[in-house]
Design a protein around this motif. Structure first.
Motif, PDB file in Angstrom:
ATOM      1  N   ASN A 187       0.782  -1.135   0.084  1.00 34.39           N
ATOM      2  CA  ASN A 187       0.024   0.116   0.042  1.00 34.39           C
ATOM      3  C   ASN A 187       0.832   1.209  -0.065  1.00 34.39           C
ATOM      4  N   VAL A 188       0.425   2.197  -0.670  1.00 32.43           N
ATOM      5  CA  VAL A 188       1.208   3.625  -0.736  1.00 32.43           C
ATOM      6  C   VAL A 188       0.232   4.747  -0.508  1.00 32.43           C
ATOM      7  N   LEU A 189       0.954   5.819   0.166  1.00 29.42           N
ATOM      8  CA  LEU A 189       0.013   7.003   0.416  1.00 29.42           C
ATOM      9  C   LEU A 189       0.906   8.231  -0.344  1.00 29.42           C
ATOM     10  N   PHE A 190       0.154   8.976  -0.780  1.00 28.91           N
ATOM     11  CA  PHE A 190       0.876  10.142  -1.672  1.00 28.91           C
ATOM     12  C   PHE A 190       0.427  11.203  -0.754  1.00 28.91           C
ATOM     13  N   TYR A 191       1.388  12.342  -0.270  1.00 29.16           N
ATOM     14  CA  TYR A 191       0.979  13.458   0.372  1.00 29.16           C
ATOM     15  C   TYR A 191       1.420  14.571  -0.394  1.00 29.16           C
ATOM     16  N   VAL A 192       0.546  15.622  -0.765  1.00 35.62           N
ATOM     17  CA  VAL A 192       0.707  16.710  -1.767  1.00 35.62           C
ATOM     18  C   VAL A 192       1.572  17.897  -0.764  1.00 35.62           C
ATOM     19  N   LEU A 193       2.542  18.133  -0.996  1.00 38.92           N
ATOM     20  CA  LEU A 193       3.223  19.379  -0.496  1.00 38.92           C
ATOM     21  C   LEU A 193       3.182  20.574  -1.088  1.00 38.92           C
ATOM     22  N   GLU A 194       3.293  20.630  -2.309  1.00 40.61           N
ATOM     23  CA  GLU A 194       3.142  21.978  -3.084  1.00 40.61           C
ATOM     24  C   GLU A 194       2.759  21.587  -4.534  1.00 40.61           C
TER      25      GLU A 194
ATOM     26  N   ASP B 108       1.650  24.871 -14.589  1.00 41.05           N
ATOM     27  CA  ASP B 108       2.939  25.593 -14.916  1.00 41.05           C
ATOM     28  C   ASP B 108       3.987  25.852 -13.675  1.00 41.05           C
ATOM     29  N   SER B 109       3.746  24.872 -12.667  1.00 41.59           N
ATOM     30  CA  SER B 109       4.665  25.108 -11.520  1.00 41.59           C
ATOM     31  C   SER B 109       4.992  23.683 -11.133  1.00 41.59           C
ATOM     32  N   LEU B 110       5.901  23.880 -10.077  1.00 41.00           N
ATOM     33  CA  LEU B 110       6.359  22.504  -9.588  1.00 41.00           C
ATOM     34  C   LEU B 110       5.273  21.847  -8.944  1.00 41.00           C
ATOM     35  N   PHE B 111       5.438  20.405  -8.859  1.00 44.94           N
ATOM     36  CA  PHE B 111       4.485  19.550  -8.186  1.00 44.94           C
ATOM     37  C   PHE B 111       5.148  18.709  -7.096  1.00 44.94           C
ATOM     38  N   LYS B 112       5.327  18.909  -6.140  1.00 39.59           N
ATOM     39  CA  LYS B 112       5.872  18.255  -4.869  1.00 39.59           C
ATOM     40  C   LYS B 112       5.269  17.302  -4.074  1.00 39.59           C
ATOM     41  N   PHE B 113       5.522  15.910  -3.826  1.00 39.73           N
ATOM     42  CA  PHE B 113       4.751  15.184  -2.885  1.00 39.73           C
ATOM     43  C   PHE B 113       5.589  14.163  -2.150  1.00 39.73           C
ATOM     44  N   LEU B 114       5.129  13.540  -1.141  1.00 39.24           N
ATOM     45  CA  LEU B 114       5.849  12.615  -0.501  1.00 39.24           C
ATOM     46  C   LEU B 114       5.148  11.103  -0.847  1.00 39.24           C
ATOM     47  N   VAL B 115       6.092  10.174  -1.115  1.00 39.29           N
ATOM     48  CA  VAL B 115       5.643   9.019  -1.239  1.00 39.29           C
ATOM     49  C   VAL B 115       5.957   8.029  -0.200  1.00 39.29           C
ATOM     50  N   VAL B 116       4.767   7.322   0.415  1.00 36.76           N
ATOM     51  CA  VAL B 116       4.898   6.881   1.760  1.00 36.76           C
ATOM     52  C   VAL B 116       4.572   5.339   1.341  1.00 36.76           C
ATOM     53  N   LYS B 117       5.626   4.366   1.340  1.00 34.04           N
ATOM     54  CA  LYS B 117       5.379   3.119   1.222  1.00 34.04           C
ATOM     55  C   LYS B 117       5.403   2.180   2.539  1.00 34.04           C
ATOM     56  N   LEU B 118       4.084   1.506   2.717  1.00 34.45           N
ATOM     57  CA  LEU B 118       3.754   0.891   3.939  1.00 34.45           C
ATOM     58  C   LEU B 118       4.164  -0.698   3.641  1.00 34.45           C
TER      59      LEU B 118
END
Length: 104
Positions: free
Chosen positions: A50-57, A92-102
């Motif tokens: 299972n994976v979680l994505f958390y959008v930072l920016e 048109d801008s950066l897309f930053k996110f964390l991927v958390v693999k459980l």
């Protein structure tokens, strides 16, 4: 206590050819910071956990199985194991996110 500073985290080589930095890795959890420039995307792939994505920016598109949604800062997305998924940046801008693999 262990503190990991993003600017000092090692870049992770990846099949997506995007900027990815490994922040944390243990037997149970794996955390990677991804940065997608405008027009970049992760390739469609499956994970055995299972994976979680958390959008930072920024804003992006998340595809999980047959579902597709626009996502933005401070959203958490759950992706079940074994389901094809990808993230892409159509803005048109950066897309930053964390991927958390459980890991199980």
């Amino acid at each position: 206590m262990k503190i990991i500073e993003l600017s000092k985290a090692p870049e992770k080589e990846n099949t997506h050819n995007v900027i990815a930095k490994g922040l944390y890795d243990s037997e149970q959890t794996h955390v990677v910071h991804f940065e997608l420039k405008p027009g970049e995307a992760l390739k469609l792939h499956k994970t055995p956990m299972n994976v979680l994505f958390y959008v930072l920016e920024g804003e992006g598109i998340v595809v999980i199985g047959d579902e597709e949604e626009s996502v933005s800062k401070d959203m958490l997305i759950e992706s079940p194991k074994g389901i094809p998924h990808l993230l892409r940046n159509e803005s048109d801008s950066l897309f930053k996110f964390l991927v958390v693999k459980l890991k199980e």
